[in-house]
Design an enzyme around this catalytic site. Sequence first.
Site, PDB file in Angstrom:
ATOM      1  N   SER A 411     141.183   3.609  66.637  1.00 44.89           N
ATOM      2  CA  SER A 411     140.346   2.863  65.699  1.00 44.89           C
ATOM      3  C   SER A 411     138.927   2.697  66.214  1.00 44.89           C
ATOM      4  O   SER A 411     138.061   2.256  65.476  1.00 44.89           O
ATOM      5  CB  SER A 411     140.965   1.509  65.365  1.00 44.89           C
ATOM      6  OG  SER A 411     141.575   0.942  66.471  1.00 44.89           O
ATOM      7  N   HIS A 432     142.522   8.047  60.750  1.00 47.60           N
ATOM      8  CA  HIS A 432     142.546   6.611  60.994  1.00 47.60           C
ATOM      9  C   HIS A 432     143.229   5.889  59.844  1.00 47.60           C
ATOM     10  O   HIS A 432     142.640   5.681  58.780  1.00 47.60           O
ATOM     11  CB  HIS A 432     141.102   6.097  61.183  1.00 47.60           C
ATOM     12  CG  HIS A 432     141.031   4.651  61.545  1.00 47.60           C
ATOM     13  ND1 HIS A 432     140.015   3.822  61.141  1.00 47.60           N
ATOM     14  CD2 HIS A 432     141.879   3.875  62.263  1.00 47.60           C
ATOM     15  CE1 HIS A 432     140.228   2.608  61.596  1.00 47.60           C
ATOM     16  NE2 HIS A 432     141.348   2.618  62.277  1.00 47.60           N
ATOM     17  N   GLU A 444     140.707   6.988  56.866  1.00 44.93           N
ATOM     18  CA  GLU A 444     139.417   7.544  57.290  1.00 44.93           C
ATOM     19  C   GLU A 444     139.711   8.848  58.030  1.00 44.93           C
ATOM     20  O   GLU A 444     140.465   8.848  59.012  1.00 44.93           O
ATOM     21  CB  GLU A 444     138.676   6.573  58.215  1.00 44.93           C
ATOM     22  CG  GLU A 444     138.053   5.393  57.475  1.00 44.93           C
ATOM     23  CD  GLU A 444     137.269   4.456  58.408  1.00 44.93           C
ATOM     24  OE1 GLU A 444     136.366   3.775  57.933  1.00 44.93           O
ATOM     25  OE2 GLU A 444     137.579   4.398  59.622  1.00 44.93           O
ATOM     26  N   ASN A 482     135.613  -0.471  60.265  1.00 40.49           N
ATOM     27  CA  ASN A 482     135.653  -1.477  61.326  1.00 40.49           C
ATOM     28  C   ASN A 482     134.270  -1.786  61.894  1.00 40.49           C
ATOM     29  O   ASN A 482     134.003  -2.897  62.327  1.00 40.49           O
ATOM     30  CB  ASN A 482     136.594  -1.030  62.447  1.00 40.49           C
ATOM     31  CG  ASN A 482     138.053  -1.204  62.044  1.00 40.49           C
ATOM     32  OD1 ASN A 482     138.352  -1.833  61.030  1.00 40.49           O
ATOM     33  ND2 ASN A 482     138.954  -0.631  62.814  1.00 40.49           N
TER      34      ASN A 482
HETATM   35  P1  NAI Z   1     151.360  -0.638  69.540  1.00 43.04           P
HETATM   36  O1  NAI Z   1     151.135  -1.302  70.849  1.00 43.04           O
HETATM   37  O2  NAI Z   1     152.088  -1.367  68.481  1.00 43.04           O
HETATM   38  O3  NAI Z   1     152.119   0.741  69.754  1.00 43.04           O
HETATM   39  C1  NAI Z   1     151.788   1.665  70.731  1.00 43.04           C
HETATM   40  C2  NAI Z   1     153.069   2.435  71.067  1.00 43.04           C
HETATM   41  O4  NAI Z   1     152.713   3.567  71.822  1.00 43.04           O
HETATM   42  C3  NAI Z   1     154.069   1.646  71.853  1.00 43.04           C
HETATM   43  O5  NAI Z   1     155.315   1.671  71.189  1.00 43.04           O
HETATM   44  C4  NAI Z   1     154.144   2.393  73.189  1.00 43.04           C
HETATM   45  O6  NAI Z   1     155.447   2.398  73.751  1.00 43.04           O
HETATM   46  C5  NAI Z   1     153.725   3.778  72.791  1.00 43.04           C
HETATM   47  N1  NAI Z   1     153.142   4.529  73.900  1.00 43.04           N
HETATM   48  C6  NAI Z   1     152.253   4.105  74.812  1.00 43.04           C
HETATM   49  N2  NAI Z   1     151.938   5.117  75.652  1.00 43.04           N
HETATM   50  C7  NAI Z   1     152.630   6.188  75.246  1.00 43.04           C
HETATM   51  C8  NAI Z   1     152.723   7.519  75.685  1.00 43.04           C
HETATM   52  N3  NAI Z   1     152.021   7.939  76.718  1.00 43.04           N
HETATM   53  N4  NAI Z   1     153.540   8.356  75.014  1.00 43.04           N
HETATM   54  C9  NAI Z   1     154.234   7.946  73.949  1.00 43.04           C
HETATM   55  N5  NAI Z   1     154.197   6.684  73.501  1.00 43.04           N
HETATM   56  C10 NAI Z   1     153.392   5.825  74.126  1.00 43.04           C
HETATM   57  O7  NAI Z   1     149.924  -0.187  69.044  1.00 43.04           O
HETATM   58  P2  NAI Z   1     149.417   0.047  67.565  1.00 43.04           P
HETATM   59  O8  NAI Z   1     148.916  -1.204  67.022  1.00 43.04           O
HETATM   60  O9  NAI Z   1     150.447   0.801  66.828  1.00 43.04           O
HETATM   61  O10 NAI Z   1     148.140   0.976  67.804  1.00 43.04           O
HETATM   62  C11 NAI Z   1     148.263   2.333  68.138  1.00 43.04           C
HETATM   63  C12 NAI Z   1     146.935   3.022  67.918  1.00 43.04           C
HETATM   64  O11 NAI Z   1     146.547   2.872  66.553  1.00 43.04           O
HETATM   65  C13 NAI Z   1     145.770   2.490  68.727  1.00 43.04           C
HETATM   66  O12 NAI Z   1     144.922   3.548  69.057  1.00 43.04           O
HETATM   67  C14 NAI Z   1     145.089   1.528  67.762  1.00 43.04           C
HETATM   68  O13 NAI Z   1     143.717   1.354  68.049  1.00 43.04           O
HETATM   69  C15 NAI Z   1     145.251   2.297  66.474  1.00 43.04           C
HETATM   70  N6  NAI Z   1     145.193   1.484  65.267  1.00 43.04           N
HETATM   71  C16 NAI Z   1     145.792   0.262  65.207  1.00 43.04           C
HETATM   72  C17 NAI Z   1     145.723  -0.487  64.046  1.00 43.04           C
HETATM   73  C18 NAI Z   1     146.411  -1.810  63.953  1.00 43.04           C
HETATM   74  O14 NAI Z   1     146.105  -2.570  63.026  1.00 43.04           O
HETATM   75  N7  NAI Z   1     147.326  -2.132  64.830  1.00 43.04           N
HETATM   76  C19 NAI Z   1     145.005   0.009  62.863  1.00 43.04           C
HETATM   77  C20 NAI Z   1     144.470   1.341  63.008  1.00 43.04           C
HETATM   78  C21 NAI Z   1     144.543   2.016  64.178  1.00 43.04           C
END
Ligand code: NAI
Length: 697
Positions: A411, A432, A444, A482
């Site tokens: 993001s 995104h 996006e 954002n």
């Molecule tokens: P989250 O913390 O809920 O999930 C991340 C997941 O990735 C975890 O389940 C973790 O075990 C897994 N993970 C970490 N390292 C890993 C690896 N090396 N290989 C495989 N799995 C791995 O995070 P979330 O909120 O889902 O965010 C993920 C991405 O999406 C980030 O880049 C965030 O900036 C982006 N994002 C988040 C939004 C939100 O509202 N939460 C909205 C738009 C984008």
Amino acid sequence: MSDVVTLERQGAVAVITVNNPPVNALGIAVRLGLQSSFQAAEADPEVKAIVLVCEGNTFIAGADIKEFGKPPQAPGLPEVVNDIEAGSKPSVAVIHGTALGGGLEVALSCHYRIARKDAKVGLPEVKLGLLPGAGGTQRLPRVVGVEKALDMIVSGAPISATEANELGVVDSLFEGELLAAGLKFAEQLIAEGRGPRRTGERIDKLEGIDNAALVAAKRAEIEKKAPGLFSPKRCISAVEASFTLPLEQGLERERELFGECLTSPQRAALVHAFFTERLASKVDGLAKDTPVRDIKTAGVIGGGTMGVGIAMCFANAGIPVKILEISDSARDQAMQRARDTYGMSVKRGSLTEAALEKRLALISGVTDYADLADVDLVIEAVFEDMGVKQKVFEALDTHCKPGAILASNTSSLDLNQIAAFTKRPGDVVGLHFFSPANVMRLLEVVRGEKTSDDVLATAMAIGKKLKKVAVPVGVCDGFVGNRMVFQYGREAEFLLEEGATPEQVDGALRKFGMAMGALAMRDLSGLDIGLAIRNRQRETLTAEFKLPTVTDKLAAAGMLGQKTGKGFYLYEKGSRTPQPNPELPAILDAASKEQGTERRELSDEYIIERTIYALINEGAKILEEGIAQRASDIDVIYINGYGFPAYQGGPMFYADAVGLDTVYARIREFHEQLGAWWKPAPLLEKLAKEGRKFADL
Ligand code: NAI
Ligand code: 3HC
């Protein structure tokens, strides 16, 4: 006879065919063609019945929206449909695709209607800030009764052919060839000696029911649900006329109310939203014939909040998808999360148990990159940390087949840097998604410096396939949405330090039409997220860029928003309803003192200027830097991703409506009073001085 409407006779049946791609809209040529064809069929003594049928993917999908706001050209649609209904020979509308708005009104003026089984019918005018203006508000209640007509007209939602058949909107359903079905029905009418059955003459569905009570209940519902919307109230008044006035006067009343809607600013904004959503999918400089890669299978790295939601989008579109996680237990948790989320839809009744199983069967969990060797597209959604992303992209580069698209859901991180972790930066693109990814329409599509044209075109196409509104954006911190929301959220917080309460700030924004207040939104996403971004920015910002401190204070006290039960608001256990946080006033007082601010009364108007103008100023900078390709793309992003009211047209359209000179003058004042954040965008200054609009660019 015109090119777009033709008439031919097949035995005793006159066949009138509309052929006006892409959606057979009722522009002037079609209206003229329909009028003259029905007149000719009426005058031909050999003709005993008339069939109206359309070429292409759909029956008439409505009035030609491009004509709204232009001088009207005769004949108007009301005249055309009244003439059709008055005809002395039975007429049959043969519906396929979507009979919407004026299209359904034409069908209702025909004496009989049949529909292909996969068709849909509806009166969606309210979504464009209008009401059905060619008899729909008078004729539909005569067919389905006032209650259902109110439902359909005030919501604008279409119904299936099956429901339309049950309700009597169509007389029968068919499969297969349109003309054959129409001719068969018409010949049967002739054989049975059935003449015209005019909808306008029917009153049976209007009798014996307390229609006034139904109207009163709908008014109360809309007053509560959408008090700021102009057209729903007028839709209700028009339907009311169907049972309080004779047809002719009812039609006049409808016309009057339609005219009010047509000239309302909300109509202009909603039509802008309709067209610009479609325009956003067109990427400047990308040739129409750019090849698109075939995406038959997908992978998602990281099965957290976003990863699971993204995987569900693919499964919903029928595309098999693998989620890769770091361990067996994390993989199982991700799969369980997908099952639970689908389970909630089953509970709500929006998904069947069988559909749940079918979709889950398309999602599988893996832990080994070798399992992704055959996928056509991978989307990374791991922690927002460049080091973690680097490892993931290096692994993808090693394991994914040549030609696979490697996407990141980051993001805020630099997509160009991410692309450089691979030896194929041309295959890297940002996708995104917004949270919850399986629900939010916005996508996006981030074009990196090296993203190749066919990868970009494929990313846009996959957005459409996933039923998202895909908007291309360039690389910068926060991309479009954002980056702008940062300005907006910061101002909302400053307002708290200057004297407002969260209820006041959010109340003013909701009254403006925002789906949610800025501070309730912060509580929803978690205050730690905004704080992390802000702390990162603190490292680079010069002293003139002051930041509010309320969030820091709340976070220090363990109040991170909904997830901790407290933030700007208080949330009772298991509830998402914001209530006043009793600890907040003391925190606000402390923050105000720290900033040396005397707390004062702030008006709603001032709150709107501070927050919405902050969006506009940043939007202008984004536009000037080429991060967004058009002002209207920014509007599409805000309407579909941030709950900006479509009836205000989006922040840039709203700025044009207020007048850029007014907006610029106010931003200059803020710059003098409030400091560096408010430096007017050069593009805004230029346009304001030249008396131009964002829409002129
Ligand atoms: P989250 O913390 O809920 O999930 C991340 C997941 O990735 C975890 O389940 C973790 O075990 C897994 N993970 C970490 N390292 C890993 C690896 N090396 N290989 C495989 N799995 C791995 O995070 P979330 O909120 O889902 O965010 C993920 C991405 O999406 C980030 O880049 C965030 O900036 C982006 N994002 C988040 C939004 C939100 O509202 N939460 C909205 C738009 C984008
Ligand atoms: N007038 C003019 N252009 C229209 C149009 C309309 N009513 N409906 C669609 N279009 C155009 C779109 O702008 C698009 O153009 P583009 O290719 O240049 O971008 C093209 O047709 C295809 O549209 P979609 O991309 O939306 O195609 P889909 O296949 O996804 O959807 C549809 C088709 C369901 C018909 C959808 O276009 C739609 O919902 N259209 C609007 C229907 C509507 O609101 N009708 C009511 C109009 S108001 C009215 O009838 C007033 C009357 O009561 C007097």
